[in-house]
Design an enzyme around this catalytic site. Structure first.
Site, mmCIF file in Angstrom:
data_model
loop_
_atom_site.group_PDB
_atom_site.id
_atom_site.type_symbol
_atom_site.label_atom_id
_atom_site.label_comp_id
_atom_site.label_asym_id
_atom_site.label_seq_id
_atom_site.Cartn_x
_atom_site.Cartn_y
_atom_site.Cartn_z
ATOM 1 N N GLU A 27 -0.328 1.433 -5.274
ATOM 2 C CA GLU A 27 -0.715 -0.100 -4.438
ATOM 3 C C GLU A 27 -0.439 -0.878 -5.920
ATOM 4 O OE1 GLU A 27 -3.572 -0.051 -1.641
ATOM 5 O OE2 GLU A 27 -3.334 2.552 -1.964
ATOM 6 N N HIS A 79 1.116 -1.168 0.090
ATOM 7 C CA HIS A 79 0.364 0.346 0.374
ATOM 8 C C HIS A 79 1.619 1.566 0.263
ATOM 9 C CE1 HIS A 79 -2.781 2.352 1.156
ATOM 10 N NE2 HIS A 79 -4.261 1.985 1.184
#
Length: 284
Positions: A258, A158
């Site tokens: 991400e 992320h």
């Protein structure tokens, strides 16, 4: 483990690995197996963004850097929202340093979480995070099925990228359709001129191998991905004001791109899979 470019430090009860070699530097928190910084020596510019209000004491997941999401993404765990931790249970664990080495390509670090079995995912498996700090930063999230039955999981690296100003950013190399979380998951085509003028929360369903973050019309960072099935792009914009560990104006200096598995990866017994993100600086 004698690796001259690797030092260990402690602060507020957390342990950090600090890498400084001839190619680049990085900082990694063992809480969360969380990369916090990557600065290539060629231009000395930080590529990752960490919120100035991030909790760096183990009370909450760290806001910024590269959180590890596993074995589910967001609240896709099959139960009511909030019943299980968002993005899984690896980002709030203390990880262990299992190996380190260095060579002419950089410093190589391997981490493992304390456990991989918890409520919401009760399968036998092993997870490894492999990190190389060199001219580029390469992070590999490796999952191995050590049990006797197959299982399905999702995951993400992320990554929060530092940008000078979000309204000066263009994202290149992303194609295909995306699901728009802000519009009841409507499926939309990726814009040809991919810029940012408001809150953005999208799951691009094509496995883009390289996305380029362009700032002020100059390439700044390439984000390479392998072993993924989607790319998530997020900026909270003014909603950042409602996020307790973000500055209300922090959104101006970050963009999440991400590398993700959001459509479910099945692992057979004895099978392993690596999802890899490579962050490559583009020198201006």
């Amino acid at each position: 483990m004698s690796t001259e470019s690797l030092q260990v430090s402690e602060s507020n009860g957390l342990t950090f690995l600090e890498v400084d070699n001839h190619l680049g530097s990085a900082k990694i928190s063992l809480f969360g197996g969380h990369v916090l910084s990557f600065i290539p020596k060629k231009d000395g510019q930080e590529r990752l963004w960490v919120s100035p209000h991030a909790y760096l004491n183990g009370e909450r997941p760290i806001r910024g850097g590269i959180p590890v999401c596993w074995p589910w993404f967001s609240d896709d765990h099959g139960k009511a929202k909030g019943e299980l931790p968002a993005h899984g249970f690896l980002r709030t664990q203390v990880w262990q340093l299992t190996s380190s080495s260095e060579d002419e390509t950089g410093t190589h670090i391997t981490l493992a979480p304390s456990f991989t079995r918890a409520e919401g995912f009760e399968h036998d498996c092993a997870v490894t995070l492999s990190i190389t700090v060199g001219n580029a930063l390469t992070v590999s999230l490796i999952t191995e099925n050590t049990g006797v039955v197959p299982f399905i999981y999702n995951c993400a690296l992320h990554s929060y990228f530092h940008v000078d100003h979000i309204q000066a950013v263009r994202l290149e190399g992303v194609t295909g359709d995306y699901k728009d979380k802000l519009d009841d998951w409507a499926v939309k085509p990726t814009p040809e001129n991919y810029t940012f003028t408001g809150e953005t929360d999208r799951i691009h369903m094509s496995p883009v191998e390289k996305a380029s973050i362009v700032v002020n019309d100059k390439p700044f960072t390439d984000v390479g991905s392998k072993g993924h099935d989607s790319l998530v792009v997020w900026n909270p914009w003014q909603s950042a004001a409602s996020i307790s560990d973000m500055d209300p104006f922090g959104y101006k200096h970050m963009l999440c791109v991400e590398s993700s598995i959001t459509q479910g990866k099945t692992l057979q017994p004895s099978e392993s899979h690596a999802m890899v993100q490579t962050i490559t600086p583009v020198l201006r």
